[in-house]
Each structure stands twice: as C-alpha cells, then as structure tokens.
Scaffold this motif. Sequence first.
Motif, mmCIF file in Angstrom:
data_model
loop_
_atom_site.group_PDB
_atom_site.id
_atom_site.type_symbol
_atom_site.label_atom_id
_atom_site.label_comp_id
_atom_site.label_asym_id
_atom_site.label_seq_id
_atom_site.Cartn_x
_atom_site.Cartn_y
_atom_site.Cartn_z
ATOM 1 N N SER A 24 -1.012 -11.943 -26.772
ATOM 2 C CA SER A 24 -0.206 -11.184 -27.568
ATOM 3 C C SER A 24 0.808 -10.290 -27.257
ATOM 4 O O SER A 24 1.358 -9.268 -27.851
ATOM 5 C CB SER A 24 -1.403 -10.318 -28.280
ATOM 6 O OG SER A 24 -2.105 -9.403 -27.242
ATOM 7 N N CYS A 25 1.172 -10.444 -25.965
ATOM 8 C CA CYS A 25 2.105 -9.466 -25.458
ATOM 9 C C CYS A 25 3.321 -10.160 -25.062
ATOM 10 O O CYS A 25 3.878 -10.117 -23.853
ATOM 11 C CB CYS A 25 1.642 -8.704 -24.147
ATOM 12 S SG CYS A 25 0.218 -7.620 -24.481
ATOM 13 N N ARG A 78 -6.444 -5.018 -25.917
ATOM 14 C CA ARG A 78 -5.692 -4.486 -27.123
ATOM 15 C C ARG A 78 -5.114 -2.934 -26.688
ATOM 16 O O ARG A 78 -4.424 -2.408 -27.240
ATOM 17 C CB ARG A 78 -6.863 -4.114 -28.071
ATOM 18 C CG ARG A 78 -8.144 -3.328 -28.091
ATOM 19 C CD ARG A 78 -9.068 -3.709 -28.988
ATOM 20 N NE ARG A 78 -10.416 -2.984 -28.721
ATOM 21 C CZ ARG A 78 -10.618 -2.002 -29.348
ATOM 22 N NH1 ARG A 78 -9.752 -1.098 -29.933
ATOM 23 N NH2 ARG A 78 -11.583 -1.330 -28.830
ATOM 24 N N TYR A 80 -3.675 -2.455 -23.742
ATOM 25 C CA TYR A 80 -2.694 -2.847 -22.980
ATOM 26 C C TYR A 80 -1.368 -3.103 -23.854
ATOM 27 O O TYR A 80 -0.203 -2.929 -23.752
ATOM 28 C CB TYR A 80 -2.934 -3.964 -22.210
ATOM 29 C CG TYR A 80 -1.534 -4.667 -21.434
ATOM 30 C CD1 TYR A 80 -1.534 -3.846 -20.111
ATOM 31 C CD2 TYR A 80 -0.730 -5.392 -21.681
ATOM 32 C CE1 TYR A 80 -0.341 -4.386 -19.550
ATOM 33 C CE2 TYR A 80 0.350 -5.793 -20.905
ATOM 34 C CZ TYR A 80 0.521 -5.371 -19.877
ATOM 35 O OH TYR A 80 1.650 -5.509 -19.120
ATOM 36 N N LYS A 81 -1.723 -3.643 -25.243
ATOM 37 C CA LYS A 81 -0.756 -3.917 -26.186
ATOM 38 C C LYS A 81 0.042 -2.862 -26.525
ATOM 39 O O LYS A 81 1.147 -2.875 -26.941
ATOM 40 C CB LYS A 81 -1.422 -4.526 -27.362
ATOM 41 C CG LYS A 81 -0.724 -5.142 -28.681
ATOM 42 C CD LYS A 81 -0.101 -6.551 -28.289
ATOM 43 C CE LYS A 81 0.933 -7.031 -29.342
ATOM 44 N NZ LYS A 81 1.006 -6.458 -30.650
ATOM 45 N N GLU A 82 -0.734 -1.650 -26.559
ATOM 46 C CA GLU A 82 -0.144 -0.479 -27.170
ATOM 47 C C GLU A 82 1.009 -0.018 -26.038
ATOM 48 O O GLU A 82 2.276 0.557 -26.039
ATOM 49 C CB GLU A 82 -1.119 0.785 -27.112
ATOM 50 C CG GLU A 82 -2.118 0.478 -28.279
ATOM 51 C CD GLU A 82 -1.722 0.533 -29.481
ATOM 52 O OE1 GLU A 82 -0.780 1.178 -29.792
ATOM 53 O OE2 GLU A 82 -2.068 -0.123 -30.439
ATOM 54 N N PHE A 84 2.272 -2.170 -23.763
ATOM 55 C CA PHE A 84 3.578 -3.244 -24.152
ATOM 56 C C PHE A 84 4.539 -2.740 -25.032
ATOM 57 O O PHE A 84 5.672 -3.079 -25.183
ATOM 58 C CB PHE A 84 2.775 -4.691 -24.351
ATOM 59 C CG PHE A 84 3.647 -5.749 -25.007
ATOM 60 C CD1 PHE A 84 4.421 -6.356 -24.059
ATOM 61 C CD2 PHE A 84 3.990 -5.886 -26.238
ATOM 62 C CE1 PHE A 84 5.269 -7.443 -24.547
ATOM 63 C CE2 PHE A 84 4.738 -6.997 -26.693
ATOM 64 C CZ PHE A 84 5.313 -7.685 -25.904
ATOM 65 N N ASN A 85 4.110 -2.429 -26.290
ATOM 66 C CA ASN A 85 4.948 -2.113 -27.502
ATOM 67 C C ASN A 85 5.955 -0.766 -27.123
ATOM 68 O O ASN A 85 7.039 -0.924 -27.373
ATOM 69 C CB ASN A 85 4.115 -1.422 -28.697
ATOM 70 C CG ASN A 85 3.413 -2.634 -29.415
ATOM 71 O OD1 ASN A 85 3.851 -3.850 -29.238
ATOM 72 N ND2 ASN A 85 2.424 -2.347 -30.082
#
Length: 253
Positions: A24-25, A78, A80-82, A84-85
């Motif tokens: 997702s990243c 999830r 980590y996704k924050e 990454f953004n």
Amino acid sequence: MNFGTCKLCHNETRLSIEHVPPRSCGNKVRYNNASILDFMTSEDPLSYPFKGKVFQGGIGYNSYCNNCNTFLGNEYVRYYKEWFNVGLDLIQDSNNKGFDFTALRQNPLRLLKQVLGMFVAINPISSLVNNPELINFLNNPESKKCPKEIRVFCYLNNGPRLRYLELNQKGNFKSGKIVLGSEITFPPFGYVLVLNNDDFSNDLLTEITGFSHFGANNDYHLSLKMNKLDTCLPIILDYRSRDEIEKKIAKIN
Ligand SMILES: [Zn+2]
C-alpha cells in the motif's frame, strides 16, 4: 509460496510474501534486482543496467507465515501508511537539505516496528532474527523495549536507486571506525539500522530510535528535521550525488 522458518514466530511452515515496504506504500510495480558484485565490477557502475530476478507485483521476501503477515499488517502497516503519505508530500519539494516539518497524527512506536519488521524481513535468519528482544518487541505492539544495541536512522529519498542492503560492515579509513549496518531505501524514505554502536553519528541522518518511547495507542504530532539524500550506488551510508561520484572517478583516473 515457500516452505521455511517464519522469522517472527519461528514456526516451520508455509511462508507468504512480505512486501518491503508494504504494497500500500507504493511497492506494486516490477523491479529488477542485481547482485552488488555485478554492479561493482561493471565498467560504469553509475549507468549499470539492472538485470537479474524480476519481481512481479512489488519487492517481497518469503519471511513471515500467513498469521504473522496478517499480524504485522493489522498492527503496524496502516500506521506506517500515514508516515509514507507525509514523506510523499515532502519529496516533491526540490530543496534537498534540512526539511523542517511536522507530521500530524502519527504513531511513532508502531511505525518504528514496521521499519524493524522490514529489516528483519530482508536480512538472513541468522542475524537479526536471533535477537529474542527484537522479536519480542515486534510481537508485542505495546512494548517499548527496543533492544539497546539497535539504532534506526531515517532520511528522505527520491532515488535514483533503491537499496536493500543486508547487514554489512563499512569502514572509515580516516577514523578507522567500522559500522555494522543494514539499509533499506524506497522513496520517499531511506532507513539505516546500526548494530552495537553507541558512538555512531552521521549529520546527514535523523535518528528515530526514540520513537520507541511513545505510547502504542495514541496519535502524536512529530516535529522533525530531515535531509533528502541521493542513493546512486548500492553502498551503505553513501549519499554522494552523481556529480560528486563522477568528480571522484575523474580524479582517480
Ligand atoms: Zn509466523
């Protein structure tokens, strides 16, 4: 699917593919892999055409069983996704050095664990996986006990090369000091894990080991300063620009 030892629960079982970084990243495309030896012995390392194993659907390692893969996904990915953004926004800026920024609503402890899970995934089972403290830290989302011998550093990155470097030693001829470390670089971030080295410091890197002191169940605003660094060669802690490397080569010749 491969059969082997899961690096987290140590069960002998079928292993699923762990994407490093998470799918997702941004880790969805096809990449080529090349051995460091091929690379370094090529006539012009800077324009070496990457060849070798082609990964479909992103870069992955057969490191964890299905259960552990799901566990890591639920507990860490999830968050980590924050992170990454935030990085994705930052690397759009053309200025390379000294970004001051505030990352809103982050979970530092869990994102540190995701990063460590990636290092465990890419390294041989004989190295990081044999550290029970590290495995406990990863297996328990609330634990703040990051092993003392491990330090993690971060930087912003927009290529040009990816890095998946297993634990290896880098010596400094001037200081005579040796660093044992591993490095993962996939835009927008690069990470360096340094083992057994309280003295290590590098002005270019931002240490994030202290993320282990945060609570597992709260969001925090993180104020940080980071550099955007180039990764031209597959060499740990080498952030020289293409220009700098070419000048050095011209000097030698
Ligand atoms: Zn497992």
